[in-house]
Design an enzyme around this catalytic site. Structure first.
Site, mmCIF file in Angstrom:
data_model
loop_
_atom_site.group_PDB
_atom_site.id
_atom_site.type_symbol
_atom_site.label_atom_id
_atom_site.label_comp_id
_atom_site.label_asym_id
_atom_site.label_seq_id
_atom_site.Cartn_x
_atom_site.Cartn_y
_atom_site.Cartn_z
ATOM 1 N N GLU A 118 3.199 0.648 -10.252
ATOM 2 C CA GLU A 118 2.726 1.682 -9.327
ATOM 3 C C GLU A 118 3.466 2.994 -9.574
ATOM 4 O O GLU A 118 4.683 3.061 -9.500
ATOM 5 C CB GLU A 118 2.931 1.269 -7.871
ATOM 6 C CG GLU A 118 2.452 2.343 -6.911
ATOM 7 C CD GLU A 118 2.782 2.048 -5.452
ATOM 8 O OE1 GLU A 118 2.161 2.685 -4.591
ATOM 9 O OE2 GLU A 118 3.668 1.229 -5.189
ATOM 10 N N GLU A 137 -10.100 2.360 8.773
ATOM 11 C CA GLU A 137 -10.395 1.542 9.949
ATOM 12 C C GLU A 137 -9.290 0.547 10.285
ATOM 13 O O GLU A 137 -9.149 0.140 11.431
ATOM 14 C CB GLU A 137 -11.723 0.815 9.780
ATOM 15 C CG GLU A 137 -11.761 -0.141 8.601
ATOM 16 C CD GLU A 137 -13.132 -0.725 8.341
ATOM 17 O OE1 GLU A 137 -13.186 -1.867 7.850
ATOM 18 O OE2 GLU A 137 -14.138 -0.039 8.609
#
Length: 180
Positions: A118, A137
């Site tokens: 990453e 959400e």
């Protein structure tokens, strides 16, 4: 001496929405072999944001691996093929409602290169306009604003635990003129 490990074989363990996991057998520099457990991630971006009244924007959210909420600079993952600066602007607005007129690149870094690829890009923004938040959400975020003095004290006391946040805030304290 050549610093390289040759991959002999690899096994895919998991393919998810955010990460993929593999185990590689590698040939070491000395000719021996070893196993490497690897996490592959598409990358991420983060923004150290300073409001027009010289407040640092942090977000508080629960982090399951740590089993507690952390204060962090706004950040998020890159979508496949997404431009890093555009992603940083998107994440800042989604998580905080602030829009940056411009972003200044600070650094790219690997957070845990011993097991993950990453790559995180950190940006600084100080020309902000307030808009509306649009968190994902499954994201529950609380925005918190801190003075530069409060941030310096929090860093001194070790109250901030997120590496990207610590690096970005220390950089901001050292490199930007905050007098208005």
């Amino acid at each position: 001496m050549e610093f390289n490990e040759k991959t002999i074989s690899k096994e895919s363990i998991y393919q998810g929405k955010i990460i993929d996991l593999e185990v590689h057998e590698v040939e070491l520099i000395n000719g021996e072999s070893s196993k490497r457990e690897l996490v592959f991630h598409n990358g991420a971006v983060a923004v150290c944001a300073l409001t027009p009244d010289n407040k640092i924007v942090l977000v508080k959210q629960f982090r399951k691996p740590c089993e507690k909420p952390l204060l962090e600079i706004p950040a998020g993952k890159l979508d496949q093929g997404e431009n890093r600066e555009e992603a940083a602007a998107r994440e800042l607005e989604e998580e905080t409602g602030y829009r940056a007129k411009s972003l200044q690149w600070v650094t790219d870094m690997y957070g845990s290169p011993g097991f993950s690829n990453e790559r995180l890009s950190i940006y600084f923004a100080d020309q902000l306009e307030k808009g509306d938040m649009h968190p994902d959400e499954d994201e529950f975020i609380e925005i918190q604003l801190f003075s530069i003095e409060e941030i310096a004290e929090m860093l001194q006391r070790g109250e901030l635990e997120d590496a990207k946040t610590i690096i970005a805030l220390q950089h901001m304290l050292l490199n930007y003129n905050h007098s208005k």
